[in-house]
Enzyme design. Structure first.
Site, PDB file in Angstrom:
ATOM      1  N   CYS A  95       0.810  -1.218   0.000  1.00 61.76           N
ATOM      2  CA  CYS A  95       0.000   0.000   0.000  1.00 61.76           C
ATOM      3  C   CYS A  95       0.844   1.269   0.000  1.00 61.76           C
ATOM      4  O   CYS A  95       0.382   2.317  -0.439  1.00 61.76           O
ATOM      5  CB  CYS A  95      -0.917   0.035   1.221  1.00 61.76           C
ATOM      6  SG  CYS A  95      -1.853  -1.472   1.455  1.00 61.76           S
ATOM      7  N   HIS A 347      -8.920   2.952  -2.701  1.00 59.98           N
ATOM      8  CA  HIS A 347      -7.517   2.735  -2.315  1.00 59.98           C
ATOM      9  C   HIS A 347      -6.871   1.749  -3.283  1.00 59.98           C
ATOM     10  O   HIS A 347      -6.736   0.567  -2.985  1.00 59.98           O
ATOM     11  CB  HIS A 347      -7.482   2.210  -0.868  1.00 59.98           C
ATOM     12  CG  HIS A 347      -6.145   1.766  -0.380  1.00 59.98           C
ATOM     13  ND1 HIS A 347      -4.954   2.346  -0.787  1.00 59.98           N
ATOM     14  CD2 HIS A 347      -5.810   0.782   0.502  1.00 59.98           C
ATOM     15  CE1 HIS A 347      -3.953   1.741  -0.165  1.00 59.98           C
ATOM     16  NE2 HIS A 347      -4.439   0.783   0.611  1.00 59.98           N
ATOM     17  N   CYS A 378      -0.911   2.696   6.706  1.00 61.37           N
ATOM     18  CA  CYS A 378      -0.506   1.354   7.117  1.00 61.37           C
ATOM     19  C   CYS A 378      -0.132   0.558   5.871  1.00 61.37           C
ATOM     20  O   CYS A 378      -0.532   0.894   4.757  1.00 61.37           O
ATOM     21  CB  CYS A 378      -1.604   0.654   7.898  1.00 61.37           C
ATOM     22  SG  CYS A 378      -3.148   0.394   7.001  1.00 61.37           S
TER      23      CYS A 378
END
Length: 402
Positions: A95, A347, A378
Site C-alpha cells: 500500500c 484505495h 498502514c
C-alpha cells in the site's frame, strides 16, 4: 558531510479511482496506460519542468506482472514521451508503494545526487487481485513467523478491534460515514477535481471519460452501515462500509531540490521535513502508522501537537482510529482528512501515497495558518509509513488570527 539539499513537492495528480472488476470503468484499460496518463497530465500542467532534466522515474505497483510489470517506471517513462536518456524503475511496498517512491526520490534529492524526479504508483486490482501469482514461503506458517490470516488485510483489522475494545464497530461506522460526507462536500466545492487527470475509457456503453471517482457512496447512512455483512469473521466489525474497497487508479508527482525549483521558477506546494517507515506484527499491520509517525516526528524535531493537518489513508476505519486514540485526537477532529479519504474515494494500493500528498498540498494552499502537515498509511505485512511536510504558504499572522 555536506548539508542535505532542500526537497520540495512541486505538484501531484491522479486519475479518478475506479471500481475493480469487469463492471468497473477501467476493466478495458491497461494499468500502465493509467500511470502514463497521470505522468502526461502532470507534465502538461507543469510546462516549466524540462523533461530531459528529470533524473529518475520511480513508479510503484504491488503486483508487478502483466500490464503492471516490465520495470514499470522505465516503461511508463518511455510511453509518456520522456526522453530515453531518463532512467526509471519499479517499487513494491504494498500500500505504501507511491509513498516509498516519493521518499526514495526525496532521499536522492536530499543527498544531492538528483535534482528532479517523478514518483507515483498504480494498481489495477481488477486485472491483478491482491496476492495473484504469489507463493508465500511455507516457513511463515511452519515456523509460526506469522499467523495464517496475517496476509488477509480485513482479518488484521479485526485483530485491532480485538486488541483495543474501545475501538468499536459503532465508532468505525461513524468515522466511515463522516468520510463519505466530507468527500461529497469536497467534490461539491470542486476541491478534489483540481488534482484529477481525466481518462478516456471504453465500456459496454461505448467510449466515455472518467472524470470522478467511481466508488463514492454519498447516500450512506449509519443504519445502512450497521446492517452490512462482516466477511472476515462471523459477527465481526469490519465491513465493506467501514473499509476501502478494491480499486483501480494511478498517481504521479514531481519532486525537486529547492534550488532547482527556484531556477525553473516553480512554486513548491510543500517542503519535505522527514519521512520514516516502521514495522509491527503483520497480524495487526494497521497500527504501523503509529511507530512510523513517532520516528518521523523525532527526525523532524516536532511533536504531534505541531501537526495542523493529517492525511491518513483509510484502509480501514479502525486503523485510523487506532492512530487517533494513540495521540489523543478526537475521531471528528477537523484537522484529520478534511476532504474525506479512501473509504469514500478508494484505495488502489500502491498509488494511494501520492493521493494523500496531493490533498495535503491543496489544503496547504488554502490554509496559510497551518505550518506542518502529515501523510501516513498502514502497509501490508506489518509496516507503516509517514512523511512530514511544511507549508510554504505559512503566515504567522494568519496562524495567530486562527
Amino acid at each position: 558531510m555536506a548539508e542535505r539539499a532542500e526537497v520540495v513537492f512541486v505538484d501531484g495528480v491522479r486519475t479518478p479511482f475506479g471500481k475493480a472488476g469487469d463492471k468497473g470503468m477501467y476493466w478495458n484499460t491497461r494499468a500502465d496506460d493509467l500511470v502514463v496518463k497521470a505522468i502526461v497530465g502532470l507534465l502538461e500542467r507543469n510546462p516549466n519542468v524540462p523533461k530531459e532534466r528529470i533524473d529518475d522515474v520511480a513508479i510503484a505497483a504491488t503486483t508487478q506482472t502483466g500490464d503492471q510489470g516490465l520495470t514499470l517506471g522505465r516503461s511508463a517513462a518511455i510511453l509518456a514521451g520522456i526522453p530515453k536518456s531518463v532512467p526509471g524503475f519499479a517499487i513494491d511496498r504494498m500500500c505504501a508503494g507511491a509513498m516509498t517512491a516519493a521518499a526514495m526520490m526525496s532521499g536522492s534529492i536530499g543527498f544531492g545526487m538528483y535534482d528532479l524526479a517523478i514518483a507515483g504508483g498504480v494498481e489495477h486490482m481488477g486485472h491483478h487481485p491482491m496476492g495473484t501469482g504469489v507463493d508465500p514461503n511455507p516457513r511463515f506458517l511452519t515456523e509460526r513467523l506469522v499467523s495464517e490470516d496475517a496476509l488477509v488485510m480485513g482479518a488484521t483489522a479485526e485483530r485491532i478491534h480485538d486488541r483495543f475494545p474501545q475501538l468499536t464497530k459503532e465508532r468505525s461506522d461513524r468515522y466511515a460515514l463522516a468520510s463519505q460526507q466530507k468527500t461529497a462536500a469536497a467534490y461539491a466545492a470542486g476541491k478534489i477535481q483540481q488534482d484529477i487527470v481525466q481518462v478516456a475509457i471504453r465500456t459496454e456503453a461505448g467510449w466515455g471519460l472518467a472524470t470522478r471517482d467511481e466508488v463514492m457512496r454519498p447516500e450512506t447512512s449509519l443504519e445502512g452501515l450497521a446492517g452490512l455483512k462482516t466477511p472476515f469473521r462471523p459477527h465481526g466489525r469490519v465491513t465493506a462500509g467501514n473499509a476501502s474497497g478494491l480499486n483501480d487508479g494511478a498517481t504521479a508527482a514531481i519532486l525537486a531540490s529547492g534550488s532547482l525549483a527556484k531556477e525553473l521558477g516553480l512554486a513548491p506546494k510543500m517542503r519535505l521535513l522527514s519521512y520514516a517507515f516502521a514495522g509491527v506484527d503483520p497480524e495487526i499491520m494497521g497500527i504501523g502508522p503509529i511507530p512510523a509517525t513517532e520516528k518521523a516526528l523525532a527526525k523532524a524535531g516536532l511533536t504531534i501537537e505541531d501537526i495542523g493537518l493529517f492525511e491518513i489513508n483509510e484502509a480501514f476505519a479502525v486503523q485510523v482510529l487506532s492512530l487517533l486514540d494513540h495521540y489523543g485526537i478526537d475521531d471528528d477532529d477537523p484537522r484529520v482528512n478534511p476532504w474525506g479519504g479512501a473509504i469514500a474515494v478508494g484505495h488502489p494500493l500502491a498509488s494511494s501515497g501520492v493521493r494523500l500528498m496531493n490533498q495535503l498540498a491543496s489544503q496547504f494552499a488554502e490554509r496559510p495558518d497551518v505550518r506542518y502537515g502529515m501523510t501516513t498509511m498502514c502497509v501490508g505485512l506489518g509496516q507503516g509509513g509517514t512523511m512530514i511536510w511544511e507549508n510554504p504558504n505559512y503566515d504567522r499572522k494568519a496562524a495567530k488570527k486562527a
